[in-house]
Design a protein around this motif. Structure first.
Motif, PDB file in Angstrom:
ATOM      1  N   TRP A 449       0.695  -1.131   0.171  1.00  0.00           N
ATOM      2  CA  TRP A 449      -0.009  -0.071   0.114  1.00  0.00           C
ATOM      3  C   TRP A 449       0.781   1.138  -0.088  1.00  0.00           C
ATOM      4  CZ3 TRP A 449      -4.842   0.819   3.501  1.00  0.00           C
ATOM      5  CH2 TRP A 449      -5.653   1.897   3.243  1.00  0.00           C
ATOM      6  N   GLN A 452       1.827   2.241  -3.544  1.00  0.00           N
ATOM      7  CA  GLN A 452       0.618   2.658  -4.377  1.00  0.00           C
ATOM      8  C   GLN A 452       0.710   4.291  -4.646  1.00  0.00           C
ATOM      9  OE1 GLN A 452      -2.442   4.353  -3.015  1.00  0.00           O
ATOM     10  NE2 GLN A 452      -3.238   4.654  -5.044  1.00  0.00           N
ATOM     11  N   GLN A 517      -7.059  -7.342  -2.654  1.00  0.00           N
ATOM     12  CA  GLN A 517      -6.960  -6.016  -3.441  1.00  0.00           C
ATOM     13  C   GLN A 517      -5.724  -5.335  -3.645  1.00  0.00           C
ATOM     14  OE1 GLN A 517     -10.673  -4.082  -1.945  1.00  0.00           O
ATOM     15  NE2 GLN A 517     -11.788  -6.127  -2.065  1.00  0.00           N
ATOM     16  N   HIS A 520      -3.169  -7.266  -5.592  1.00  0.00           N
ATOM     17  CA  HIS A 520      -3.520  -7.038  -6.727  1.00  0.00           C
ATOM     18  C   HIS A 520      -3.306  -5.909  -7.453  1.00  0.00           C
ATOM     19  CE1 HIS A 520      -6.251  -6.605 -10.201  1.00  0.00           C
ATOM     20  NE2 HIS A 520      -6.182  -7.898 -10.593  1.00  0.00           N
ATOM     21  N   ASN A 521      -3.478  -4.823  -6.710  1.00  0.00           N
ATOM     22  CA  ASN A 521      -3.061  -3.393  -7.051  1.00  0.00           C
ATOM     23  C   ASN A 521      -1.572  -3.224  -7.458  1.00  0.00           C
ATOM     24  OD1 ASN A 521      -2.094  -0.457  -6.175  1.00  0.00           O
ATOM     25  ND2 ASN A 521      -4.283  -0.310  -7.163  1.00  0.00           N
ATOM     26  N   THR A 524      -0.335  -5.336 -10.448  1.00  0.00           N
ATOM     27  CA  THR A 524      -0.756  -4.810 -11.644  1.00  0.00           C
ATOM     28  C   THR A 524       0.031  -3.595 -11.914  1.00  0.00           C
ATOM     29  OG1 THR A 524      -3.013  -5.602 -11.374  1.00  0.00           O
ATOM     30  CG2 THR A 524      -2.575  -3.782 -12.799  1.00  0.00           C
ATOM     31  N   SER A 525       0.201  -2.626 -10.862  1.00  0.00           N
ATOM     32  CA  SER A 525       0.803  -1.497 -11.287  1.00  0.00           C
ATOM     33  C   SER A 525       2.401  -1.670 -11.569  1.00  0.00           C
ATOM     34  CB  SER A 525       0.891  -0.551  -9.893  1.00  0.00           C
ATOM     35  OG  SER A 525      -0.796  -0.186  -9.605  1.00  0.00           O
ATOM     36  N   ALA A 584     -10.540  -1.600  -3.274  1.00  0.00           N
ATOM     37  CA  ALA A 584     -10.685  -1.929  -4.682  1.00  0.00           C
ATOM     38  C   ALA A 584     -11.229  -0.729  -5.198  1.00  0.00           C
ATOM     39  CB  ALA A 584     -11.288  -3.071  -5.131  1.00  0.00           C
ATOM     40  N   GLY A 588      -7.964   1.935  -4.727  1.00  0.00           N
ATOM     41  CA  GLY A 588      -7.510   1.081  -5.805  1.00  0.00           C
ATOM     42  C   GLY A 588      -8.145   1.385  -6.985  1.00  0.00           C
ATOM     43  N   ARG A 589      -7.769   0.521  -8.136  1.00  0.00           N
ATOM     44  CA  ARG A 589      -8.472   0.828  -9.340  1.00  0.00           C
ATOM     45  C   ARG A 589      -9.501  -0.347  -9.856  1.00  0.00           C
ATOM     46  NH1 ARG A 589      -3.677   1.852 -13.015  1.00  0.00           N
ATOM     47  NH2 ARG A 589      -2.709   0.235 -11.850  1.00  0.00           N
ATOM     48  N   GLN A 590      -9.658  -1.295  -9.208  1.00  0.00           N
ATOM     49  CA  GLN A 590     -10.436  -2.444  -9.563  1.00  0.00           C
ATOM     50  C   GLN A 590     -12.005  -2.169  -9.811  1.00  0.00           C
ATOM     51  OE1 GLN A 590      -8.705  -4.774  -6.294  1.00  0.00           O
ATOM     52  NE2 GLN A 590      -9.070  -6.486  -7.809  1.00  0.00           N
TER      53      GLN A 590
END
Length: 776
Positions: A449, A452, A517, A520-521, A524-525, A584, A588-590
């Motif tokens: 986190w 992020q 989440q 995953h973030n 993905t990033s 998310a 986040g962006r999900q």
């Protein structure tokens, strides 16, 4: 970066006003700060108090009497962790007490943030009350001021904290020559040696438990009258005016393993000498210009005006969130107050803003005045990029970078893996391990986190140099940790976090929604970043393979909610302040407002209700804004102002906790401009309470600065200033009707096409300016 749209800014009366001195530090004192130094002003007539803070003054760490091991002292390490994982595979869940008994350990040498001291300015013979009393904090100039009348003489005081000069400064004067007099002392709860010579008070000592050396020096300068040195004090009599400068520091350094640098005396002496030699007015002008360079980038007008002379505590007490003009003015004031506090508590060259920014009272602050990493530290920086204060994130980046080295040791000792990790809270001494508070000790997702906001900072700036040199190394190493620590779930083979804990709520399980989440973030990033930089092809494939198997942490439960755990355990009557399983959605962006999980997120958020502590309400403002529900976002903001805001407008957890101020400012920005998915979305969550207004200078991802004017709940002018050449997607209700568009130099941008839904696409130029105007 930091370009301007060139639009004219409306006037703003951005002052906190009070009709009496502060009686309570937390509720009423007014904060000034330059990032490293902070002071809170009480404004008493007879005995003025300024509580002084220096952000590196911390007990604990190396050399502390308790001993210090970064939280890594559990003897069993990876073996104990594996045993807990096997129990979770068998049982499905474990009580927090059981996991803390297996994996936790008492904290040793963790330490706490410390108040440096107290500046006491006594005026013998002055009344405790005075006529025409006025106390204020001007957000636009970052100057706190006090005015009052005694026996027909008007007295004035002003205080500011200069970042360029590295000092706190104050001036006392009167409208009658020779009427200024006081005795000034500098006291510290840590003792220390106090010496006085030539109008300079020097305080020097070392903290008892860790030997951290500290020093403060304060120089008094008079205009007329006499200045007399005493024992531990300086007295001024019969002056036309007098002023002082104060600098302070410690020998802390953010470099392990000792976390010590040079003795602070030489740099403190030099700072005071330079500031005193410059004179009050040049120092004030330099400070004001430096502050305004940041603060003036954004203006906000929500259609409200503060009644002339209306005190801020009265404004807050009368606030209802209704249609009144004064309520709109208070909301705009709170937005800018968050920006002011971030500038004052986070500037390059010091530690980031902690749980109370830079301001603290006493030697035992709540939660040690530390850095909580299960939302609070991250929330402090939510407004940085979007409200045009990118530079304030430099201390955050440096702090996270400094955690990597101790975090590698914790990853090896507690997990037996590469990468870096940090848990639920940390300190300036690289505490990356665990303690033993059952519901708040285990959070290895924190490093993911913390990475992020750094990637998000890149997305706003589009600065590939920053991505390559600063953000990506942090992200990559955090991703390495999770590639080594994700485990196949015995039931379905998906990769899950085990053990995981949804802060600060429920039992330990495997694969709680927030854990999945966040990972995953991160993955993905990191994959995106590696692609942008065209680096690490083999590592990118490992990320893709993990993402293909990763449980994304998105499940819809039996009553339509987004599940907080893999099992359907959510209680529709649960009102817990954390809504962690909506990570998310934000930050986040999900989950998108138009996507398949938006309804489940809305159901969960509605069930949790509008209550909570200050930072919790602020997070809900952002959640509802992301769901494009401006009225519900405004309701959460109104609840924060009525129930979680103190008379000096500090946010209350309770007690005072500054993340709520920052979260609310970010939430208001999210209501006005969003840019998560490759488009600039203008007024996505405008509430009915804000039918008309304007904002200047908000930032969108892709190095774009945005101005908006709106009326009757609809944008009438949108201006985009673009820092980079490339495609821009603009979404706005303005585009659903008749409009004109003009690029710099005249005419429409080349190749502009309409996508429907009030959306256009065009190719912007670096340094471009594009004005979209609704036709009547």
């Amino acid at each position: 970066m930091s370009q301007s749209t060139g639009a004219q800014t409306p006037p703003q009366d951005l002052r906190l006003l009070y009709g009496r001195p502060a009686a309570d530090w937390e509720r009423e004192a007014l904060p000034i700060g330059n990032g490293a130094l902070g002071a809170t002003v009480f404004g008493a007539v007879d005995t003025e108090r300024l509580l002084i803070n220096e952000k590196t003054l911390w007990t604990g760490g190396p050399g502390s009497a308790e001993g210090y091991d970064h939280g890594n002292g559990h003897g069993d390490g990876p073996g104990a962790l594996e045993a807990v994982r096997r129990r979770l595979d068998r049982q499905g869940s474990l009580a927090p007490d059981a996991v803390a008994a297996a994996l936790g350990r008492p904290r040793r040498g963790y330490g706490a943030y410390q108040m440096l001291g107290e500046l006491l300015l006594e005026r013998p013979g002055a009344p405790s009350r005075a006529e025409d009393y006025h106390r204020e904090l001007h957000l636009g100039t970052a100057v706190a001021a006090v005015r009052h009348t005694e026996n027909g003489i008007a007295h004035t005081r002003a205080y500011f904290a200069s970042h360029p000069a590295g000092v706190i400064a104050g001036r006392l004067g009167a409208d009658r020559p020779g009427a200024t007099g006081f005795t000034l002392r500098l006291l510290s709860p840590h003792g220390g040696e106090v010496t006085v010579a030539d109008g300079r008070i020097s305080l020097r000592g070392a903290l008892a438990d860790n030997g951290l050396r500290y020093e403060a020096q304060l120089q008094v300068v008079t205009e007329g009258g006499t200045r007399t040195d005493g024992t531990g004090e300086v007295t001024v009599t019969g002056a036309d005016s007098a002023w002082f400068v104060l600098a302070a520091g410690t020998d802390y350094a953010d470099t392990p393993p000792r976390y010590r640098g040079e003795d602070p005396r030489e740099r403190i002496t030099a700072a005071v000498d330079r500031a005193a030699a410059r004179g009050w007015q040049p120092l004030l002008e330099e400070h004001t210009a430096d502050h305004r360079r940041l603060f003036d980038r954004v203006t906000l007008d929500l259609g409200g005006r503060t009644p002339a002379g209306r005190r801020t505590d009265e404004l807050l007490a009368a606030y209802t969130g209704g249609p009144g003009s004064a309520d709109r003015a208070l909301e705009a004031l709170c937005f800018q107050y968050g920006r002011y506090l971030l500038i004052a508590s986070s500037r390059p060259g010091s530690l980031p803003a902690n749980l109370q920014g830079v301001w603290s009272e006493g030697t035992a602050p709540p939660w040690c005045g530390d850095y909580h990493t299960n939302i609070n530290l991250q929330m402090n920086y939510w407004p940085a990029a979007v409200t045009h204060l990118d530079e304030t994130a430099d201390p955050y980046d440096r702090f996270v970078e400094a955690l990597r080295a101790p975090g590698r040791v914790t990853a090896e000792r507690l997990f037996g893996t590469p990468g870096w990790v940090v848990h639920n809270e940390t300190n300036p001494y690289g505490f990356t391990g665990v303690h033993d508070w059952p519901t708040a000790f285990w959070f290895p997702e924190a490093a993911a986190w913390l990475a992020q906001p750094m990637y998000d900072r890149y997305l706003f700036s589009a600065d590939t140099g920053y991505l390559r040199d600063t953000a990506y190394p942090v992200m990559r190493e955090a991703a390495e940790f999770w590639l080594a620590n994700l485990r196949p779930d015995p039931a379905d083979g998906t990769l899950v976090v085990s053990p995981s804990y949804s802060p600060e709520h429920g039992d330990f399980t495997a694969g709680a929604a927030m854990s999945q989440q966040i990972v995953h973030n991160l993955l993905t990033s990191t994959l995106e970043a590696a692609g942008i930089l065209d680096e690490d092809p083999a590592f990118r494939q490992r990320l893709r393979d993990a993402l293909d198997r990763l449980d994304p942490g998105l499940r819809t439960g039996s009553w339509g909610q987004l599940q907080e755990w893999r099992a359907d355990l959510d209680d529709p009557e649960d009102r817990h302040r954390h809504v962690s399983h909506l990570f998310a959605l934000h930050p986040g962006r999900q989950i998108t407002a138009d996507g398949p999980r938006a309804g489940a997120a809305r159901t969960s958020l509605a069930a949790r209700g509008d209550g909570g502590t200050g930072w919790s309400r602020a997070w809900k403002v952002n959640f509802w804004a992301r769901l494009r529900d401006g009225d519900r976002a405004h309701r959460s903001l109104a609840g924060q102002l009525t129930d979680s805001t103190l008379p000096n407008l500090w946010d209350s957890h309770p007690p005072f906790q500054i993340d709520g101020n920052f979260g609310a400012t970010a939430g208001i920005a999210e209501m006005l401009v969003q840019s998560r998915f490759g488009e600039v979305d203008v007024l996505p969550a405008l509430p009915r309470a804000w039918p008309a207004g304007s904002v200047r200078g908000l930032r969108a991802r892709g190095d774009i600065t945005v101005d908006v004017d709106w009326a009757d709940g609809r944008a009438v002018t949108v201006v985009l200033a673009t820092g980079r050449t490339g495609p821009v997607v603009l979404r706005s209700g303005l585009l659903a009707g008749a409009y004109t568009v003009r690029a710099r130099g005249g005419g429409a941008p080349p190749g502009m096409t309409e996508r429907g839904r009030g959306t256009v696409v065009f190719t912007a130029e670096a340094g471009g300016r594009y004005v979209f105007t609704a036709r009547p």
